[in-house]
Motif scaffolding. Structure first.
Motif, PDB file in Angstrom:
ATOM      1  N   PHE A 147       0.884  -1.093  -0.093  1.00  0.00           N
ATOM      2  CA  PHE A 147      -0.163   0.129   0.051  1.00  0.00           C
ATOM      3  C   PHE A 147       0.822   1.174  -0.003  1.00  0.00           C
ATOM      4  N   ALA A 148       2.059   1.284   1.028  1.00  0.00           N
ATOM      5  CA  ALA A 148       2.876   2.352   1.027  1.00  0.00           C
ATOM      6  C   ALA A 148       3.435   2.707  -0.440  1.00  0.00           C
ATOM      7  N   ALA A 149       3.779   1.518  -1.173  1.00  0.00           N
ATOM      8  CA  ALA A 149       4.633   1.614  -2.265  1.00  0.00           C
ATOM      9  C   ALA A 149       3.618   2.317  -3.357  1.00  0.00           C
ATOM     10  N   GLU A 150       2.232   2.159  -3.067  1.00  0.00           N
ATOM     11  CA  GLU A 150       1.419   2.790  -4.191  1.00  0.00           C
ATOM     12  C   GLU A 150       0.994   4.244  -3.976  1.00  0.00           C
ATOM     13  N   HIS A 151       0.618   4.222  -2.554  1.00  0.00           N
ATOM     14  CA  HIS A 151       0.223   5.214  -2.054  1.00  0.00           C
ATOM     15  C   HIS A 151       1.353   6.685  -1.279  1.00  0.00           C
ATOM     16  N   GLY A 152       2.465   6.164  -0.986  1.00  0.00           N
ATOM     17  CA  GLY A 152       3.524   6.744  -0.316  1.00  0.00           C
ATOM     18  C   GLY A 152       3.588   6.921   1.091  1.00  0.00           C
ATOM     19  N   PHE A 153       4.674   7.285   1.794  1.00  0.00           N
ATOM     20  CA  PHE A 153       4.409   7.441   3.365  1.00  0.00           C
ATOM     21  C   PHE A 153       4.118   8.907   3.691  1.00  0.00           C
ATOM     22  N   PRO A 154       3.773   9.036   5.006  1.00  0.00           N
ATOM     23  CA  PRO A 154       3.450   7.898   6.048  1.00  0.00           C
ATOM     24  C   PRO A 154       2.200   7.281   5.828  1.00  0.00           C
ATOM     25  N   VAL A 155       2.099   6.157   6.326  1.00  0.00           N
ATOM     26  CA  VAL A 155       0.847   5.220   6.498  1.00  0.00           C
ATOM     27  C   VAL A 155       0.396   5.322   7.851  1.00  0.00           C
ATOM     28  N   ALA A 156      -0.646   4.778   8.149  1.00  0.00           N
ATOM     29  CA  ALA A 156      -1.188   4.315   9.545  1.00  0.00           C
ATOM     30  C   ALA A 156      -2.062   3.062   9.469  1.00  0.00           C
ATOM     31  N   VAL A 157      -1.404   2.182  10.448  1.00  0.00           N
ATOM     32  CA  VAL A 157      -2.095   1.157  10.344  1.00  0.00           C
ATOM     33  C   VAL A 157      -3.001   1.113  11.907  1.00  0.00           C
ATOM     34  N   LYS A 158      -4.109   0.655  11.448  1.00  0.00           N
ATOM     35  CA  LYS A 158      -5.279   0.939  12.602  1.00  0.00           C
ATOM     36  C   LYS A 158      -6.117  -0.286  12.920  1.00  0.00           C
ATOM     37  N   ALA A 159      -6.436  -0.133  14.234  1.00  0.00           N
ATOM     38  CA  ALA A 159      -7.198  -1.391  14.697  1.00  0.00           C
ATOM     39  C   ALA A 159      -8.693  -1.382  13.977  1.00  0.00           C
ATOM     40  N   ALA A 160      -9.218  -2.226  13.473  1.00  0.00           N
ATOM     41  CA  ALA A 160     -10.511  -2.470  12.976  1.00  0.00           C
ATOM     42  C   ALA A 160     -11.812  -2.331  13.891  1.00  0.00           C
ATOM     43  N   GLY A 161     -11.326  -2.877  15.206  1.00  0.00           N
ATOM     44  CA  GLY A 161     -12.310  -3.029  16.206  1.00  0.00           C
ATOM     45  C   GLY A 161     -12.363  -2.146  17.133  1.00  0.00           C
ATOM     46  N   ARG A 196      -7.606  -7.786  13.981  1.00  0.00           N
ATOM     47  CA  ARG A 196      -7.724  -7.151  12.694  1.00  0.00           C
ATOM     48  C   ARG A 196      -7.307  -5.583  12.640  1.00  0.00           C
ATOM     49  N   VAL A 197      -6.419  -5.206  11.767  1.00  0.00           N
ATOM     50  CA  VAL A 197      -5.837  -4.069  11.242  1.00  0.00           C
ATOM     51  C   VAL A 197      -6.068  -3.751   9.702  1.00  0.00           C
ATOM     52  N   TYR A 198      -6.199  -2.440   9.616  1.00  0.00           N
ATOM     53  CA  TYR A 198      -6.259  -2.226   8.158  1.00  0.00           C
ATOM     54  C   TYR A 198      -5.415  -0.906   8.083  1.00  0.00           C
ATOM     55  N   VAL A 199      -5.072  -0.590   6.816  1.00  0.00           N
ATOM     56  CA  VAL A 199      -4.114   0.325   6.430  1.00  0.00           C
ATOM     57  C   VAL A 199      -4.659   1.715   5.679  1.00  0.00           C
ATOM     58  N   GLU A 200      -4.248   3.046   5.974  1.00  0.00           N
ATOM     59  CA  GLU A 200      -4.580   4.050   5.268  1.00  0.00           C
ATOM     60  C   GLU A 200      -3.577   5.337   5.041  1.00  0.00           C
ATOM     61  N   ARG A 201      -3.836   6.030   4.183  1.00  0.00           N
ATOM     62  CA  ARG A 201      -2.943   7.038   4.312  1.00  0.00           C
ATOM     63  C   ARG A 201      -2.968   7.810   5.609  1.00  0.00           C
ATOM     64  N   TYR A 202      -1.604   8.388   6.152  1.00  0.00           N
ATOM     65  CA  TYR A 202      -1.584   9.148   7.262  1.00  0.00           C
ATOM     66  C   TYR A 202      -1.441  10.604   6.958  1.00  0.00           C
ATOM     67  N   LEU A 203      -2.538  11.308   7.266  1.00  0.00           N
ATOM     68  CA  LEU A 203      -2.463  12.786   7.162  1.00  0.00           C
ATOM     69  C   LEU A 203      -1.422  13.369   7.966  1.00  0.00           C
ATOM     70  N   THR A 204      -0.539  14.352   7.299  1.00  0.00           N
ATOM     71  CA  THR A 204       0.493  14.603   8.325  1.00  0.00           C
ATOM     72  C   THR A 204       0.434  15.744   9.244  1.00  0.00           C
TER      73      THR A 204
END
Length: 558
Positions: A147-161, A196-204
């Motif tokens: 995901f980071a390779a496609e969208h760039g850093f930083p990225v956030a890994v977040k709890a789904a629950g 469970r975790v998911y990933v999204e762009r981290y707005l700086t």
């Protein structure tokens, strides 16, 4: 309205709910753990039921015990407060299954928005923008890297629950991905029993805004203004206000998005739709399906008792106001006063309140769950009190808050008051341009950190979150003295606070270098990493799961 209500919580929020119940003529029942015997919330309620034990899992997270407590005293309804089981669909279902009224959203709505991946899908379907990210859980660090390779850093890994900053880790480069992934999963499992975790762009550098909603029925949601909660440390809020000083997006647009999301979920009762806003627009973050800690500022400028609104909705009574009745008047700011030491990376500081005086005067409200002589337990959240100041405008509200913080006296535990006083005067906060990175990036707290470091003795020093932390923090001295081993040397790694060993980064005999992470302590729902203060080989004195006292020897670096 109900005749008797059980409050399935503790501390400040239990006191807050009990007071509104008394206004409405509703009898209240408190619950308390061993650590909370005699606490303020047990004294202010009409009755109190003991939940044996101290651990949250045995007490405030024990669904059968809580339902049983309500049944044993003849309560007809249950209010969950915030935190603990407030967003737990299983608890809501158990309460309703016992023939009691649940003061909160229905279980189906809790399930829909409680799973953050599900909530993102619902937001997208309702036309509410979401932060670019995946709509499926990620099961390995490699997927985060893709995901980071496609969208760039930083990225956030977040709890789904879950949410509220728990189970959220940020990777700024490829080397941080594995730790972000494993750390987020570890916290997700610990706090939400769901790894469970998911990933999204981290707005700086966004603003963190939120819309208060109150829905008397599905498709009838009202929105009550926008709050700015951008001043944070460790993704946890320190200062909140309404209305925001600067809005890049019209408040009405945010309100319409929140109402659309509420309707898509079939939401009922009070809740908050959180959003991130930057120059490119706004993005849905999460729904907090409960009363928020910072609901107070909304109450102050709208003249609405949100707890009363919750109770009326749950009882099937008329709400008493419509959208056209809601009018903002003035400005309100809240400071969350936590038992944490900002000079040492905001590490928790449980202990006894040996001296405590709350501020008062025009435009000052204090919601608290403690008083002089009370113990602030390391087993639970670090929140001591909330100071809320109002004014006819933002400048007046801010001036009153500075006065209130000057008047507040806390001894026995460290607190965030000194940091909040500095933050209220930080130039970007004064002009309203502050963001979620202001606390860390502005350097406004450097004077506190420097003072704390200067006070530390040469021996017995450890590094917590990369900063020097001494056992001899004056705020900890009273609770730590009995546990201090004699003859400390620079190689001794000691606990800077009471807590539980959550993770060991090292094994017996491992070689470490200065700054290497060694031990993760968890206290007051906050993780602190203790780093090596010298090079050498490790000899461990604790294991994962060990409960430790402030000053206890954790390891020796030889």
């Amino acid at each position: 309205m109900f005749s008797k209500l059980l409050i399935a919580n503790r501390g400040e929020i239990a006191v807050r709910v009990a007071r509104t119940c008394k206004d409405l003529g509703v009898a209240t029942v408190a619950v308390y753990s061993d650590a909370d015997e005699g606490a303020r919330h047990t004294r202010i309620c009409d009755e109190a039921v003991h939940l044996p034990g101290t651990a949250s899992s045995a007490t405030y997270l024990n669904i059968p015990a809580l339902v049983g407590a309500a049944e044993s005293v003849g309560a007809s309804a249950v209010h969950p407060g915030y935190g603990f089981l407030s967003e737990n669909a299983a608890f809501a279902a158990a309460v309703m299954g016992a023939g009691l009224v649940w003061v909160g959203p229905p279980p189906d709505a809790l399930r829909a928005v409680g799973d953050k991946i599900s909530a993102r899908r619902i937001a997208e379907s309702a036309g509410v923008p979401i932060v670019p990210g995946l709509l499926e859980p990620v099961g390995a660090p490699a997927l985060v890297a893709d995901f980071a390779a496609e969208h760039g850093f930083p990225v956030a890994v977040k709890a789904a629950g879950g949410g509220g900053g728990r189970g959220l880790k940020v990777a700024h480069d490829p080397d941080e991905i594995e730790e972000a992934f494993t750390g987020a999963r570890r916290e997700a499992l610990a706090y939400f029993d769901d790894d469970r975790v998911y990933v999204e762009r981290y707005l700086t550098s966004p603003k963190h805004l939120e819309v208060q909603i109150v829905a008397p029925a599905p498709d009838q949601a009202l929105w009550l203004g926008v709050r700015d909660c951008s001043l944070q440390r460790r993704h946890q809020k320190l200062i909140e206000e309404t209305p925001p000083a600067r809005l890049a997006v019209p408040a009405a647009e945010l309100g319409r998005a929140a109402v659309a999301l509420s309707s898509a979920v079939g939401y009922v009762n009070a809740g908050t739709v959180e959003m991130l806003v930057d120059q490119s627009g706004f993005y849905f973050l999460e729904v907090n399906a409960r009363l928020q800690v910072e609901h107070t500022v909304t109450e102050e400028i709208f003249g609405v008792d949100l707890v009363a609104a919750q109770l009326r909705i749950a009882a099937g009574d008329q709400l008493g106001f419509t959208q056209s009745d809601l009018e903002e008047r003035g400005h309100a700011i809240e400071c969350r006063i936590n038992a944490e030491d900002p000079a040492r990376g905001f590490i928790p500081t449980p202990g006894w309140l040996t001296h405590y005086i709350e501020p008062s005067g025009p435009g000052v409200r204090v919601d608290s769950g403690f008083g002089p002589g009370d113990e602030i337990s390391g087993a639970y959240d670090s929140l001591l009190a909330k100071v809320i100041c109002t004014g006819s405008n933002r400048d007046q509200a801010r001036a009153r808050m500075l006065r209130a913080l000057d008047e507040m006296e806390i001894e026995g535990v460290a607190s965030t008051v000194a940091a909040q006083r500095l933050l209220l005067q930080e130039p970007s906060f004064v002009d309203g341009s502050h963001s979620t990175t202001t606390v860390e990036a502005s350097g406004v707290l450097d004077s506190l950190i420097a003072a704390g470091a200067d006070a530390a003795p040469a021996e017995g020093v450890v590094l917590v979150e990369g900063r020097p932390a001494s056992l001899w923090n004056p705020a900890m001295a009273a609770s730590a003295t009995a546990a201090v081993p004699r003859g400390l040397s620079m190689g001794d790694v000691i606990a800077p606070m009471q807590g539980t060993v959550l993770k060991l980064w090292v094994s017996e005999g491992d070689a470490v270098k200065t700054g290497d992470p060694m031990i993760v302590l968890e206290a007051m729902k906050m993780e602190s990493t203790i780093d090596a203060a010298r090079d050498g080989n490790v000899r461990l004195h604790v294991d994962t799961g060990t409960s430790v006292s402030a000053g206890q020897l954790l390891a020796v670096i030889e």
